[in-house]
Design a protein around this motif. Structure first.
Motif, PDB file in Angstrom:
ATOM      1  N   VAL A  18       0.860  -1.183   0.000  1.00 56.18           N
ATOM      2  CA  VAL A  18       0.000   0.000   0.000  1.00 56.18           C
ATOM      3  C   VAL A  18       0.899   1.236   0.000  1.00 56.18           C
ATOM      4  O   VAL A  18       1.801   1.352   0.829  1.00 56.18           O
ATOM      5  CB  VAL A  18      -0.928   0.031   1.237  1.00 56.18           C
ATOM      6  CG1 VAL A  18      -1.804   1.280   1.221  1.00 56.18           C
ATOM      7  CG2 VAL A  18      -1.787  -1.216   1.296  1.00 56.18           C
ATOM      8  N   VAL A  19       0.636   2.134  -0.963  1.00 59.44           N
ATOM      9  CA  VAL A  19       1.369   3.397  -1.035  1.00 59.44           C
ATOM     10  C   VAL A  19       0.344   4.507  -0.841  1.00 59.44           C
ATOM     11  O   VAL A  19      -0.631   4.604  -1.592  1.00 59.44           O
ATOM     12  CB  VAL A  19       2.079   3.561  -2.401  1.00 59.44           C
ATOM     13  CG1 VAL A  19       2.843   4.873  -2.440  1.00 59.44           C
ATOM     14  CG2 VAL A  19       3.003   2.382  -2.665  1.00 59.44           C
ATOM     15  N   LYS A  20       0.550   5.342   0.192  1.00 56.82           N
ATOM     16  CA  LYS A  20      -0.369   6.438   0.498  1.00 56.82           C
ATOM     17  C   LYS A  20       0.380   7.751   0.418  1.00 56.82           C
ATOM     18  O   LYS A  20       1.544   7.832   0.817  1.00 56.82           O
ATOM     19  CB  LYS A  20      -0.948   6.298   1.904  1.00 56.82           C
ATOM     20  CG  LYS A  20      -1.782   5.069   2.125  1.00 56.82           C
ATOM     21  CD  LYS A  20      -2.266   5.006   3.555  1.00 56.82           C
ATOM     22  CE  LYS A  20      -3.006   3.711   3.827  1.00 56.82           C
ATOM     23  NZ  LYS A  20      -3.426   3.608   5.219  1.00 56.82           N
ATOM     24  N   GLU A  48      -4.142   6.700  -2.626  1.00 57.10           N
ATOM     25  CA  GLU A  48      -3.814   5.405  -2.039  1.00 57.10           C
ATOM     26  C   GLU A  48      -3.806   4.381  -3.160  1.00 57.10           C
ATOM     27  O   GLU A  48      -4.818   4.185  -3.837  1.00 57.10           O
ATOM     28  CB  GLU A  48      -4.832   5.006  -0.977  1.00 57.10           C
ATOM     29  CG  GLU A  48      -4.520   3.676  -0.325  1.00 57.10           C
ATOM     30  CD  GLU A  48      -5.477   3.335   0.804  1.00 57.10           C
ATOM     31  OE1 GLU A  48      -5.910   2.172   0.851  1.00 57.10           O
ATOM     32  OE2 GLU A  48      -5.784   4.228   1.612  1.00 57.10           O
ATOM     33  N   LEU A  49      -2.669   3.762  -3.383  1.00 53.35           N
ATOM     34  CA  LEU A  49      -2.530   2.709  -4.382  1.00 53.35           C
ATOM     35  C   LEU A  49      -2.266   1.397  -3.674  1.00 53.35           C
ATOM     36  O   LEU A  49      -1.489   1.335  -2.722  1.00 53.35           O
ATOM     37  CB  LEU A  49      -1.360   3.012  -5.335  1.00 53.35           C
ATOM     38  CG  LEU A  49      -1.513   4.198  -6.265  1.00 53.35           C
ATOM     39  CD1 LEU A  49      -0.222   4.423  -7.033  1.00 53.35           C
ATOM     40  CD2 LEU A  49      -2.661   3.982  -7.227  1.00 53.35           C
ATOM     41  N   ARG A  50      -2.920   0.345  -4.143  1.00 53.84           N
ATOM     42  CA  ARG A  50      -2.738  -0.988  -3.562  1.00 53.84           C
ATOM     43  C   ARG A  50      -2.254  -1.940  -4.656  1.00 53.84           C
ATOM     44  O   ARG A  50      -2.789  -1.935  -5.760  1.00 53.84           O
ATOM     45  CB  ARG A  50      -4.039  -1.525  -2.982  1.00 53.84           C
ATOM     46  CG  ARG A  50      -4.517  -0.758  -1.793  1.00 53.84           C
ATOM     47  CD  ARG A  50      -5.803  -1.361  -1.220  1.00 53.84           C
ATOM     48  NE  ARG A  50      -6.208  -0.646  -0.041  1.00 53.84           N
ATOM     49  CZ  ARG A  50      -5.780  -0.932   1.183  1.00 53.84           C
ATOM     50  NH1 ARG A  50      -4.959  -1.932   1.369  1.00 53.84           N
ATOM     51  NH2 ARG A  50      -6.184  -0.230   2.221  1.00 53.84           N
ATOM     52  N   PHE A  51      -1.264  -2.746  -4.312  1.00 54.17           N
ATOM     53  CA  PHE A  51      -0.726  -3.739  -5.225  1.00 54.17           C
ATOM     54  C   PHE A  51      -0.707  -5.086  -4.520  1.00 54.17           C
ATOM     55  O   PHE A  51      -0.326  -5.175  -3.354  1.00 54.17           O
ATOM     56  CB  PHE A  51       0.711  -3.385  -5.644  1.00 54.17           C
ATOM     57  CG  PHE A  51       0.827  -2.059  -6.340  1.00 54.17           C
ATOM     58  CD1 PHE A  51       0.639  -1.960  -7.701  1.00 54.17           C
ATOM     59  CD2 PHE A  51       1.139  -0.913  -5.623  1.00 54.17           C
ATOM     60  CE1 PHE A  51       0.752  -0.736  -8.350  1.00 54.17           C
ATOM     61  CE2 PHE A  51       1.265   0.302  -6.257  1.00 54.17           C
ATOM     62  CZ  PHE A  51       1.064   0.396  -7.629  1.00 54.17           C
ATOM     63  N   GLN A  52      -1.105  -6.144  -5.235  1.00 53.71           N
ATOM     64  CA  GLN A  52      -1.005  -7.501  -4.718  1.00 53.71           C
ATOM     65  C   GLN A  52       0.344  -8.054  -5.154  1.00 53.71           C
ATOM     66  O   GLN A  52       0.680  -8.014  -6.337  1.00 53.71           O
ATOM     67  CB  GLN A  52      -2.118  -8.383  -5.273  1.00 53.71           C
ATOM     68  CG  GLN A  52      -3.470  -8.142  -4.643  1.00 53.71           C
ATOM     69  CD  GLN A  52      -3.489  -8.477  -3.180  1.00 53.71           C
ATOM     70  OE1 GLN A  52      -3.805  -7.640  -2.367  1.00 53.71           O
ATOM     71  NE2 GLN A  52      -3.148  -9.696  -2.818  1.00 53.71           N
TER      72      GLN A  52
END
Length: 151
Positions: free
Chosen positions: A71-73, A98-102
Motif C-alpha cells: 500500500v502506497v499512500k 492510495e494505491l494498492r498492489f497484490q
C-alpha cells in the motif's frame, strides 16, 4: 467488465481457494488512474514500480507492506491560512491518494527512493532455499548383474 464464475473450479480443486479469491478481488477493483505509475521488470526476479508524485516530499508518502499486499499512500498536510496561494492555473493535483498492489509469494520491497518527482519502489522475489530447485546425486553401487548368480 465481465465477471468470471470460479465455482466450478471449487468442486474439483483443493487448496486453490486463495488464488480464486485473489482473482475475484482483482476483478472487483476499479482501475486507479491517479497518480500514474509504471511497473517494470528490471531482472529475472526484480521489479520496479515508479509512481509520479509531483509536489510530494518524503514525509508526505507512506509505504506499507503486509502479507502479500503493498500500500502506497500520499497526503499533503493542510496549508496554513497565512500562506494563501492564488492559482491562475492548477495542473499539479497534489491530492491525497492510495494505491494498492497484490504481490506474489516471496516478493518483497527492497527499498524506496524519491527523485525527480518519481517514487521508485524496488521489489525482488527471494525464494527460500527449500523452494529452490536442487540436484539430487544418484549413488550407485559397483555391483553388476554377473555378480549375482541365480543358481
Amino acid at each position: 467488465m465481465q465477471t468470471i464464475d470460479f465455482s466450478p473450479f471449487y468442486r474439483s480443486t483443493v487448496g486453490f481457494d486463495r488464488l480464486f479469491n485473489r482473482l475475484d478481488s482483482l476483478g472487483a477493483q476499479e482501475a486507479k488512474t491517479y497518480p500514474p505509475y509504471n511497473i517494470e521488470r528490471t531482472g529475472d526476479d526484480a521489479y520496479r514500480i515508479s509512481i509520479a508524485v509531483a509536489g510530494f516530499s518524503n514525509g508526505d508518502i507512506a509505504v506499507e507492506t503486509k502479507e502479500n499486499s503493498l500500500v502506497v499512500k500520499g497526503a499533503k498536510p493542510a496549508e496554513a491560512a497565512d500562506s494563501k496561494r492564488e492559482f491562475l492555473h492548477r495542473g499539479i493535483a497534489e491530492r491525497a491518494f492510495e494505491l494498492r498492489f497484490q504481490l506474489a509469494d516471496y516478493v518483497e520491497v527492497q527499498g524506496a527512493t524519491l527523485e525527480n518527482g518519481l517514487l521508485h519502489l524496488e521489489l525482488k522475489r527471494e525464494l527460500p532455499e527449500s523452494k529452490k530447485a536442487r540436484t539430487i546425486p544418484v549413488n550407485g553401487g559397483t555391483a553388476t548383474i554377473e555378480d549375482k548368480s541365480v543358481n
